[in-house]
Design a protein around this motif. Structure first.
Motif, short mmCIF file in Angstrom:
data_model
loop_
_atom_site.label_atom_id
_atom_site.label_comp_id
_atom_site.label_asym_id
_atom_site.label_seq_id
_atom_site.Cartn_x
_atom_site.Cartn_y
_atom_site.Cartn_z
N VAL A 40 0.84 -1.21 0.00
CA VAL A 40 0.00 0.00 0.00
C VAL A 40 0.87 1.25 0.00
CG1 VAL A 40 -1.67 1.32 1.36
CG2 VAL A 40 -1.98 -1.15 1.05
N VAL A 41 1.85 1.29 0.88
CA VAL A 41 2.74 2.46 0.96
C VAL A 41 3.48 2.65 -0.37
CG1 VAL A 41 4.83 3.39 2.06
CG2 VAL A 41 2.98 2.44 3.46
N GLY A 42 4.00 1.57 -0.93
CA GLY A 42 4.75 1.67 -2.18
C GLY A 42 3.91 2.18 -3.34
N VAL A 43 2.72 1.63 -3.50
CA VAL A 43 1.85 2.05 -4.60
C VAL A 43 1.41 3.50 -4.42
CG1 VAL A 43 -0.42 1.68 -5.64
CG2 VAL A 43 1.07 -0.27 -5.21
N LEU A 44 1.00 3.86 -3.20
CA LEU A 44 0.53 5.23 -2.98
C LEU A 44 1.67 6.26 -3.05
CD1 LEU A 44 -2.20 4.73 -0.25
CD2 LEU A 44 -2.49 5.09 -2.71
N ALA A 45 2.86 5.89 -2.60
CA ALA A 45 4.00 6.81 -2.71
C ALA A 45 4.36 7.03 -4.18
CB ALA A 45 5.20 6.29 -1.93
N LEU A 46 4.33 5.96 -4.96
CA LEU A 46 4.60 6.09 -6.39
C LEU A 46 3.52 6.95 -7.06
CD1 LEU A 46 6.40 5.26 -8.76
CD2 LEU A 46 4.98 3.21 -9.01
N LEU A 47 2.27 6.71 -6.71
CA LEU A 47 1.17 7.52 -7.25
C LEU A 47 1.35 9.00 -6.89
CD1 LEU A 47 -1.67 7.62 -8.62
CD2 LEU A 47 -2.62 7.32 -6.32
N ALA A 48 1.76 9.26 -5.66
CA ALA A 48 1.96 10.64 -5.21
C ALA A 48 3.02 11.35 -6.03
CB ALA A 48 2.34 10.66 -3.73
N VAL A 49 4.12 10.67 -6.29
CA VAL A 49 5.21 11.29 -7.05
C VAL A 49 4.82 11.48 -8.51
CG1 VAL A 49 7.60 11.01 -7.84
CG2 VAL A 49 7.00 10.48 -5.47
N VAL A 50 4.20 10.45 -9.09
CA VAL A 50 3.84 10.52 -10.51
C VAL A 50 2.79 11.61 -10.78
CG1 VAL A 50 2.70 9.22 -12.38
CG2 VAL A 50 4.48 8.14 -11.01
N THR A 51 1.84 11.75 -9.87
CA THR A 51 0.76 12.74 -10.07
C THR A 51 1.09 14.11 -9.51
OG1 THR A 51 -0.32 12.11 -8.01
CG2 THR A 51 -1.02 10.96 -10.03
N GLY A 52 2.11 14.18 -8.64
CA GLY A 52 2.43 15.45 -8.00
C GLY A 52 1.58 15.71 -6.76
N TRP A 53 0.83 14.72 -6.33
CA TRP A 53 0.00 14.86 -5.13
C TRP A 53 0.85 14.63 -3.89
CZ3 TRP A 53 -4.31 11.04 -7.04
CH2 TRP A 53 -5.00 11.62 -8.11
N TRP A 54 1.74 15.59 -3.60
CA TRP A 54 2.68 15.40 -2.51
C TRP A 54 1.99 15.27 -1.15
CZ3 TRP A 54 2.91 18.75 1.52
CH2 TRP A 54 2.35 20.02 1.33
N TRP A 55 0.79 15.80 -1.03
CA TRP A 55 0.04 15.68 0.22
C TRP A 55 -0.24 14.21 0.56
CZ3 TRP A 55 -4.40 13.18 -0.92
CH2 TRP A 55 -4.88 13.30 -2.24
N LEU A 56 -0.26 13.36 -0.46
CA LEU A 56 -0.46 11.94 -0.23
C LEU A 56 0.73 11.34 0.54
CD1 LEU A 56 -2.38 9.60 -0.69
CD2 LEU A 56 -1.41 9.31 -2.96
N LEU A 57 1.92 11.85 0.29
CA LEU A 57 3.09 11.42 1.06
C LEU A 57 2.93 11.80 2.53
CD1 LEU A 57 5.92 12.45 -1.43
CD2 LEU A 57 5.00 10.15 -1.05
N ALA A 58 2.38 12.99 2.77
CA ALA A 58 2.14 13.42 4.16
C ALA A 58 1.09 12.54 4.82
CB ALA A 58 1.71 14.89 4.17
N LEU A 59 0.06 12.15 4.08
CA LEU A 59 -0.96 11.26 4.64
C LEU A 59 -0.38 9.88 4.96
CD1 LEU A 59 -4.20 12.03 2.60
CD2 LEU A 59 -3.70 12.59 4.98
N LEU A 60 0.50 9.40 4.10
CA LEU A 60 1.17 8.12 4.38
C LEU A 60 2.03 8.22 5.63
CD1 LEU A 60 2.23 7.01 0.79
CD2 LEU A 60 0.57 5.88 2.28
#
Length: 157
Positions: free
Chosen positions: A25-45
């Motif tokens: 879950v962390v890996g997929v969402l961190a990759l999604l955050a970087v690819v989309t630019g949704w850096w706030w997703l990294l903060a949520l993780l």
């Protein structure tokens, strides 16, 4: 299904599949955050890791999904000492926190690099079972002069 260890109260051990689920879950969402630019997703993780580390597995959403939905269907996996995965989560929390701070400070390249580092290592662990943070914990024990010895695991039922 009968468990040999309660996932929420037997904190010294963990079903080895639970950290792998969390890492996926962390890996997929961190990759999604970087690819989309949704850096706030990294903060949520990072926040999710902090909650799980502070308040226990009941507050780790991927762990709850594993223990309540996946484990009853597929059975309990091999138990392992929970200290190395916990240490890996601390490292993930710190790096995800730094990535979030870097993005917030306008240092997008640094934030992306840190986010991709977490994504790569988490996905590596989820796919292969090789957890870099876990191995670093064991190495740190050795360097301190106290080689890692796994806690006693309950017998399989």
């Amino acid at each position: 299904m009968r468990r040999s260890a309660d996932p929420y109260t037997d904190a010294a051990v963990i079903d080895s599949r639970a950290p792998r689920t969390n890492q996926a879950v962390v890996g997929v969402l961190a990759l999604l955050a970087v690819v989309t630019g949704w850096w706030w997703l990294l903060a949520l993780l990072a926040l999710q890791l902090a909650l799980g580390l502070t308040f226990g597995r009941r507050f780790c959403l991927p762990c709850v999904v594993y223990f309540e939905l996946l484990q009853p269907r597929f059975g309990e996996g091999p138990l392992e000492d929970s200290r190395p995965p916990r240490a890996a989560n601390v490292v993930g929390l710190v790096v995800l926190g730094l990535a979030s701070i870097a993005y917030a400070a306008g240092l997008g390249t640094a934030g992306a690099a840190l986010g991709l580092l977490v994504a790569a290592l988490a996905l590596l662990a989820a796919v292969t079972g090789f957890c870099t943070g876990c191995e670093a914990y064991k190495l740190a024990c050795l360097v301190r002069g106290r080689p890692f010895v796994s806690c006693p695991l309950p017998p399989r039922v």
